[in-house]
Write a protein that holds these residues in place. Structure first.
Motif, short mmCIF file in Angstrom:
data_model
loop_
_atom_site.label_atom_id
_atom_site.label_comp_id
_atom_site.label_asym_id
_atom_site.label_seq_id
_atom_site.Cartn_x
_atom_site.Cartn_y
_atom_site.Cartn_z
N ASP A 261 -14.94 3.24 -16.86
CA ASP A 261 -13.72 2.52 -16.56
C ASP A 261 -14.00 1.04 -16.85
N LEU A 262 -13.75 0.63 -18.10
CA LEU A 262 -14.15 -0.73 -18.51
C LEU A 262 -13.06 -1.75 -18.24
N VAL B 195 -9.44 5.24 -27.73
CA VAL B 195 -10.84 4.97 -27.34
C VAL B 195 -10.93 4.78 -25.83
N ARG B 196 -9.97 4.02 -25.29
CA ARG B 196 -10.01 3.79 -23.84
C ARG B 196 -9.85 5.11 -23.09
N ALA B 197 -8.90 5.95 -23.56
CA ALA B 197 -8.65 7.21 -22.87
C ALA B 197 -9.90 8.10 -22.90
N ILE C 195 -25.34 2.08 -13.22
CA ILE C 195 -26.02 3.29 -12.74
C ILE C 195 -25.47 3.69 -11.37
N ALA C 196 -25.26 2.70 -10.50
CA ALA C 196 -24.74 3.02 -9.16
C ALA C 196 -23.36 3.67 -9.27
N GLN C 197 -22.53 3.17 -10.19
CA GLN C 197 -21.20 3.77 -10.35
C GLN C 197 -21.31 5.22 -10.83
N GLN C 198 -22.26 5.46 -11.72
CA GLN C 198 -22.44 6.82 -12.21
C GLN C 198 -23.02 7.72 -11.11
#
Ligand code: KIV
Ligand code: ZN
Length: 541
Positions: free
Chosen positions: A364-365, A354-356, A34-37
């Protein structure tokens, strides 16, 4: 007049006041997501938690400071009661952040002084400069709040605020803690502070408010007209009782009615400069992430982020919108990031596609998480023809619920129908991978699944909410299930999505149970309900 940054600063407290909502507790990974978002959304300050509450809270604030409080990222703030131990712990938790803030507070209303703190006004006047000064000795950026300001004697507030500013507070926050004020009263309060506190021009005036009478957003807009320049709010308005002022409503209010609000910033009416730094296209995604992870379902008619907020049901409205959208629409849905849910991927899409797409969506996993997301994507693609952005979001948001799981779901199978007793067979595995299975009969398939899981885990609890909604349209759509459990008066939620709603229900139940077990293992202090003991504000007296 208070210091004016020339626009409105958005102070997000979803991870602190929002997380204080019953049943909304989040694990470390979820808080980080959540913080990253929130950083992508462009909030100015993230109140990441109350570090003194527990080791878990400390660790979460510290991690967010380390990973989100970098570069041009937001200020990372921690809450601390007006006590040396709270303040020192908070300072240690936020230490890794480039820009950090200690937010310390004490109640100022006679009701709180008499019944909660059991302190006199004189004692508060002593504690405030001591503790603000102490916080200032640890970090440059100190915010001070007068809890229950909305019901405090304004003359006393002026004295407290003047002392806090003299001791080094650069933000003064005025909370309507119990959501009691009306807009004109709240505006008057801010106006009075601006006029009567001699050194108010050395601080930014901030507001914080709860929605007990449904007036929090209206109160804040009135406060802005009277010089408030920081708004403390939460995504989807989650928070104690009826919640906090909703970030998305405030931001869109200022966005849509910019021509009206410009005058209060000394700007020309038609100045196009935004009044906040929020990237409005990120609002919908942020709302969904917070709803999925907290289990706090957004009501369909909720302004800005409700499922119906941009739907036109009646024939007259649809006709008008087709002729000219302006007839019944004041916001273009794309402004808040509501796209046409475009079909992005299918069965043959590879890992890099999928990553793109996930990266485009802002996820950004790391390698391990991407592998897991891809495996889940493949599994879904076998059952669903087109995978949409919403499907991908549902997959990823579920992943962050799992890390410290006590139990994993290994198998769920049900038999039911109009002439059968609903029966579920379930296998779960514990942390060490030991599997156990059982079968149970219930009033319906979901009930049978929940009974079986409880039997296996040996945990008593009460299922108090079960809701299902479809992620996208179409017969092969995934169903999103939210479950809330209660034990010893505390609520715990779990969320999951699958094309099979029974599987989603089983997984959501396991997620809620894991959260219950983790929550009970960590004792946590509530910042506002606990009376300050000798460990607290008395320290300085
Ligand atoms: O509602 C409130 O008064 C608070 C303070 C701690 C800022 O949340
Ligand atoms: Zn609050």
């Amino acid at each position: 007049m208070a210091r004016d940054p020339g626009r409105v600063l958005i102070f997000d407290t979803t991870l602190r006041d929002g997380e204080q909502s019953p049943g909304a507790s989040l694990n470390l990974e979820e808080k980080l997501a959540i913080a990253q978002q929130l950083a992508r959304l462009g909030v100015d300050v993230i109140e990441a938690g109350f570090p003194f509450a527990s080791q878990g809270d400390f660790a979460a604030v510290h991690r967010i400071a380390e990973q989100v409080g970098i570069g041009e990222g937001p200020i990372i703030c921690g809450l601390a009661r007006a006590s040396e131990k709270d303040i020192k712990t908070c300072s240690d938790a936020i230490a890794p952040a480039k820009n950090k803030r200690i937010h310390t507070f004490i109640a100022t209303s006679d009701i709180h002084l008499k019944h909660k703190l059991k302190k006199s006004r004189e004692e508060v006047l002593y504690i405030v400069p001591e503790m603000v000064g102490y916080a200032k000795s640890l970090v440059e950026d100190v915010e001070f709040s007068c809890e229950d300001a909305g019901r405090s004697d304004p003359e006393f507030l002026y004295e407290v605020i003047e002392l806090a500013i003299s001791a080094g507070a650069s933000t003064i926050n005025i909370p309507d803690t119990v959501g009691y004020s009306t807009p004109s009263e709240f505006g008057e309060l801010i106006n009075g502070i601006n006029k009567k506190v001699p050194n108010i021009d050395e601080a930014i005036l901030s507001v914080h408010g709860h929605n007990d009478l449904g007036l929090a957003v209206a109160n804040f807009l009135e406060a802005i007209k009277n010089g408030a320049r920081q708004l403390e709010c939460t995504i989807n308005g989650i928070g104690e009782r009826a919640g906090n002022a909703a970030l998305e409503e405030l931001v869109m209010g200022l966005h849509v009615r910019r021509r009206y609000f410009n005058q209060f910033f000394g700007r020309a009416t038609d100045s196009p400069t935004p009044l906040t730094a929020i990237r409005t296209e990120e609002l919908t995604k942020t709302s969904r992430l917070v709803s999925n992870l907290t289990g706090m379902v957004v009501q369909p008619n909720k302004a800005i982020v409700g499922a119906n907020a941009f739907a036109h049901e009646s024939g007259i409205h649809q006709d008008g919108v087709l002729k000219n959208r302006l007839t019944y629409e004041i916001i273009d849905a794309r402004t808040v990031g509501l796209t046409d849910n475009r079909i992005s991927l299918g069965k043959l899409s590879g890992r890099s596609a999928v990553r793109a797409r996930l990266e485009e969506l802002g996820y950004d996993l790391n390698r391990e998480d991407l592998n897991e997301a891809f495996a889940r994507f493949k599994d879904l693609a076998d059952r669903k023809r087109d995978i949409t952005d919403r499907d991908l979001e549902a997959i990823v948001s579920e992943q962050v619920q799992q890390p410290e799981a006590s139990y994993q779901l290994r198998l769920v199978q049900v038999s039911c129908g109009n002439s059968l007793k609903p029966t579920a067979t379930v296998t779960i595995a514990d942390k060490d991978g030991n599997e156990k299975s059982t079968a149970a009969v219930g009033t319906g398939p979901v009930d049978a699944v929940c009974i079986a899981i409880n039997d296996l885990a040996g945990e008593q609890n009460e299922l108090i909410e079960f809701s299902v909604k479809s992620v996208t349209e179409g017969i092969d759509a995934m169903g999103e299930v939210t479950i809330r459990l209660r034990r010893n008066g505390k609520l715990y939620s779990g969320h999951s999505a699958d094309t099979d709603v029974v599987v989603a229900a089983a997984q959501a139940f396991i997620n809620a149970l894991n959260r219950l077990l983790a929550g009970e293992a960590s004792l946590s202090i509530h910042p506002q309900k606990d009376v300050l003991t000798t460990e607290g504000a008395n320290a300085g007296v």
